[in-house]
Design an enzyme around this catalytic site. Structure first.
Site, mmCIF file in Angstrom:
data_model
loop_
_atom_site.group_PDB
_atom_site.id
_atom_site.type_symbol
_atom_site.label_atom_id
_atom_site.label_comp_id
_atom_site.label_asym_id
_atom_site.label_seq_id
_atom_site.Cartn_x
_atom_site.Cartn_y
_atom_site.Cartn_z
ATOM 1 N N THR A 1 -1.646 -6.625 -1.236
ATOM 2 C CA THR A 1 -2.318 -5.460 -1.812
ATOM 3 C C THR A 1 -3.549 -5.105 -0.986
ATOM 4 O O THR A 1 -4.220 -5.987 -0.457
ATOM 5 C CB THR A 1 -2.740 -5.761 -3.267
ATOM 6 O OG1 THR A 1 -1.589 -6.169 -3.985
ATOM 7 C CG2 THR A 1 -3.364 -4.552 -3.933
ATOM 8 N N GLY B 1 -4.272 -9.428 -6.564
ATOM 9 C CA GLY B 1 -3.965 -10.728 -7.156
ATOM 10 C C GLY B 1 -2.727 -10.697 -8.012
ATOM 11 O O GLY B 1 -1.788 -9.940 -7.737
ATOM 12 N N ARG C 1 10.208 -3.484 -11.051
ATOM 13 C CA ARG C 1 8.955 -4.051 -11.575
ATOM 14 C C ARG C 1 7.773 -3.169 -11.194
ATOM 15 O O ARG C 1 7.644 -2.738 -10.041
ATOM 16 C CB ARG C 1 8.759 -5.457 -11.014
ATOM 17 C CG ARG C 1 7.455 -6.135 -11.427
ATOM 18 C CD ARG C 1 6.396 -6.027 -10.364
ATOM 19 N NE ARG C 1 5.248 -6.894 -10.655
ATOM 20 C CZ ARG C 1 4.144 -6.953 -9.918
ATOM 21 N NH1 ARG C 1 4.033 -6.202 -8.840
ATOM 22 N NH2 ARG C 1 3.163 -7.755 -10.245
ATOM 23 N N VAL C 2 6.924 -2.888 -12.146
ATOM 24 C CA VAL C 2 5.682 -2.172 -11.875
ATOM 25 C C VAL C 2 4.530 -3.101 -12.226
ATOM 26 O O VAL C 2 4.486 -3.645 -13.334
ATOM 27 C CB VAL C 2 5.585 -0.872 -12.697
ATOM 28 C CG1 VAL C 2 4.248 -0.190 -12.454
ATOM 29 C CG2 VAL C 2 6.726 0.062 -12.335
ATOM 30 N N GLY D 1 -0.556 -9.492 -10.536
ATOM 31 C CA GLY D 1 -0.520 -8.190 -11.189
ATOM 32 C C GLY D 1 -0.355 -8.244 -12.688
ATOM 33 O O GLY D 1 -1.040 -7.525 -13.430
ATOM 34 N N ASP E 1 0.128 -4.075 -11.743
ATOM 35 C CA ASP E 1 -1.140 -3.490 -12.186
ATOM 36 C C ASP E 1 -1.519 -2.249 -11.407
ATOM 37 O O ASP E 1 -2.205 -1.363 -11.924
ATOM 38 C CB ASP E 1 -2.261 -4.527 -12.046
ATOM 39 C CG ASP E 1 -2.473 -4.931 -10.597
ATOM 40 O OD1 ASP E 1 -1.557 -5.533 -10.012
ATOM 41 O OD2 ASP E 1 -3.553 -4.620 -10.050
#
Lengths: 166, 134
Positions: free
Chosen positions: B1, B53, B29-30, B55, B32
């Site tokens: 990220t 980090g 998958r989604v 999520g 944060d």
């Protein structure tokens, strides 16, 4: 106000041989954003540009260099938020886009929505004239290697936890 | 990220985050990153934050909004980040990190993971780090 920009390149495990590349990548990204601020540009433009730089850098888990999912494909998420208006734009599970952060900004500025996902995000990207890139362009040898070596359940819990990080 | 927060000469703040997500995640998958208050938050009245980090754990504590909440209560970006990261670890055993700044331009790069690469620029000075206490 004195302009300030802060960037991160992720909290996942960074192997020894990639430490300097990661340090260099965040320094370059922050300087790109800072130059925009120095010229009187907006915070929104600065954070977008800094993130674009890191999306284009295969060292980082975003854009080119993203980690692979269970099928060995790339699905990316991105978000941008403007503190002046509380406007926000996001995309999720988007594929074959070089810079999801740019698409997020278009969601914020060109739609009445906050987040577009999957097929809808791709459809919107096409409508906005954002070119698709081949999935293979986004994949790197490193991301393929990590996918193949993914730690199975029952491995060292700290390492497993690190592997879960975006 | 990857992520960034900034404040410009007009005092406007912004936040941006982008990610490939978690290695070997399920299709669809989604995490944060796409969620307001989790993967980013920015409010001129308080400041801005961008995380990285775990999520799912970041979502459970709405990490960025939690940090800004603590800043609203008078904590500095560093104090607010440390409190929120400690809370995330205590409650859901989440690891991660954040870059944060407040409306005065005070900033922090904090993490409870082993590493987080970060860089900052202010007053023509460049700062960067990777390990704790850098």
């Amino acid at each position: 106000m004195i302009p300030v920009i802060v960037v991160h390149g992720g909290a996942g495990h960074i192997s020894e041989e990639r430490v300097e590349l990661s340090r260099q990548g965040v320094r370059e990204a922050v300087l790109h954003g800072y130059r925009i601020l120095q010229r009187g540009g907006t915070a929104l433009d600065a954070v977008e540009e800094a993130v674009v730089q890191m999306e284009n850098n295969p060292v980082f888990n975003a854009g080119r260099g993203s980690v692979l999912n269970e099928l060995g494909d790339i699905e990316m998420d991105a978000i941008i938020m403007d503190g002046k208006t509380l406007n926000s734009g996001a995309v999720s599970a988007v594929r074959r886009i070089a810079n999801p952060i740019k698409l997020s900004r278009l969601v914020m500025e060109k739609t009445n929505h906050v987040c577009l996902t999957g097929h809808g995000a791709s459809r919107f990207a096409k409508a906005m004239g954002i070119p698709e890139v081949p999935e293979e362009f986004l994949k790197t040898d490193y991301s393929r290697m990590r996918w193949k070596k993914n730690l199975p359940p029952g491995s060292n819990p700290v390492q497993c936890q690190m592997g879960k990080m975006g | 990220t990857v992520g960034a927060v900034a404040i410009d000469a007009e005092g406007n703040v912004a936040s941006a985050t982008s990610t490939g997500g978690r290695l070997n995640k399920m299709v669809g998958r989604v995490g944060d990153t796409a969620c307001v208050g989790c993967g980013a938050y920015a409010d001129n009245y308080v400041g801005a934050a961008s995380p990285t980090g775990c999520g799912e754990e970041i979502m459970k504590v709405t990490l960025c909004r939690l940090i800004l909440f603590h800043m609203e209560q008078g904590k500095s970006p560093k104090e607010a980040s440390d409190i929120a990261l400690a809370y995330m670890f205590e409650r859901v055993q989440g690891f991660g990190g954040v870059v944060v700044l407040d409306k005065t331009g005070d900033w922090a790069a904090r993490f409870n993971s082993k590493q987080m690469s970060w860089a900052a620029a202010k007053d023509d000075q460049l700062y960067n780090g990777l390990y704790k206490d850098e």
